[in-house]
Design a protein around this motif. Sequence first.
Motif, mmCIF file in Angstrom:
data_model
loop_
_atom_site.group_PDB
_atom_site.id
_atom_site.type_symbol
_atom_site.label_atom_id
_atom_site.label_comp_id
_atom_site.label_asym_id
_atom_site.label_seq_id
_atom_site.Cartn_x
_atom_site.Cartn_y
_atom_site.Cartn_z
ATOM 1 N N GLY A 145 100.792 -92.868 142.179
ATOM 2 C CA GLY A 145 101.991 -92.877 141.360
ATOM 3 C C GLY A 145 102.671 -91.529 141.197
ATOM 4 N N ARG A 200 102.491 -99.197 135.264
ATOM 5 C CA ARG A 200 103.282 -97.956 135.344
ATOM 6 C C ARG A 200 104.717 -98.197 134.878
ATOM 7 N NH1 ARG A 200 106.496 -95.054 139.224
ATOM 8 N NH2 ARG A 200 105.866 -92.875 139.556
ATOM 9 N N LEU A 217 101.286 -94.611 132.624
ATOM 10 C CA LEU A 217 100.948 -94.111 133.945
ATOM 11 C C LEU A 217 100.061 -95.093 134.699
ATOM 12 C CD1 LEU A 217 100.222 -90.347 133.157
ATOM 13 C CD2 LEU A 217 102.258 -91.305 134.242
ATOM 14 N N SER A 218 100.122 -95.034 135.998
ATOM 15 C CA SER A 218 99.236 -95.856 136.823
ATOM 16 C C SER A 218 97.820 -95.299 136.744
ATOM 17 C CB SER A 218 99.728 -95.859 138.272
ATOM 18 O OG SER A 218 99.892 -94.533 138.739
#
Length: 294
Positions: free
Chosen positions: A134, A270, A129-130
């Motif tokens: 996002g 990401r 994940l960012s």
Amino acid sequence: MTLSSVRLTPRIGSELKITKADLLGGSMATDIRALLVARGAVVIRDLHLDDEELRTVARSLGDLRLGSAKRASDGKLLNEGDGGVLKVSLDPKVNPDYARFLFGNHLWHMDGTYEAVPPFATLFTPFRLSVEGGDTMFASTYAAYEDLPADEQRQLDGLRVVHTMQAALFPAKRDCTPEEFAVWSSYPQRSHPLVWQHKSGRKSLVLSTSGAWIEGMHAAQSHDLLQRLMVHATQDKYTYRHQWRLGDLAIWDNTGVMHRAMPFEPGSQREFHRCTLNGEEAITAPKRELAEAS
């Protein structure tokens, strides 16, 4: 077993309550497909699927897309991923074929507007994940069409839109080089009806940033109409914004839903893994248009 779900917004999106074992078993696949088409987007929390499990779920819901496609600019093949699982990342080391195009995902779009038969659905799960942003947003083009006044529906039913790669990407990269624009322009164009008459009888707007112009309409009028419809279809009442957690799975009906990735930090790691289900019906104009053309 009865399928259990909770509506995330009134018009689009449901969270499905199902165990990983039941999902992988496939016994509820028919009901999940029905929920997907009815609600546009379905999310399931805390699954933590690996790639083989993601393929299993995809195959239970439709025809998993495999193989490669030729790149228009140089004829080289674009790989759809390892066994149908594509790594979606802006890092060219992770996704050497598509990374240079994926910045366009930040704008509203549907996949496959350059194909005669667009994909039916997408399955998407996060791998990394960012740090910031996002989220992914979804917009129901079924609901957006259904809420238009009847006279406007009739007007739109007879229109066709040309979709191009440069229309899809230039708004997301206004400072592109002439060489980049030339690559985008080398991809084939595709004309589709603006309104899709589905086999189910429902209608949806075929909207995407890739929509370049409406055939037979003055350029200024075409621009204004497409912009107005995009604003209409992405109102809050037609959208759902998903905030990702590791372990999530999102599935959306690409034939009646647009999507976009919200901005995230530069240099982000990401990464999502994606399965695509092949399309099951061509974009067909409403009966009114077909009758006038005969």
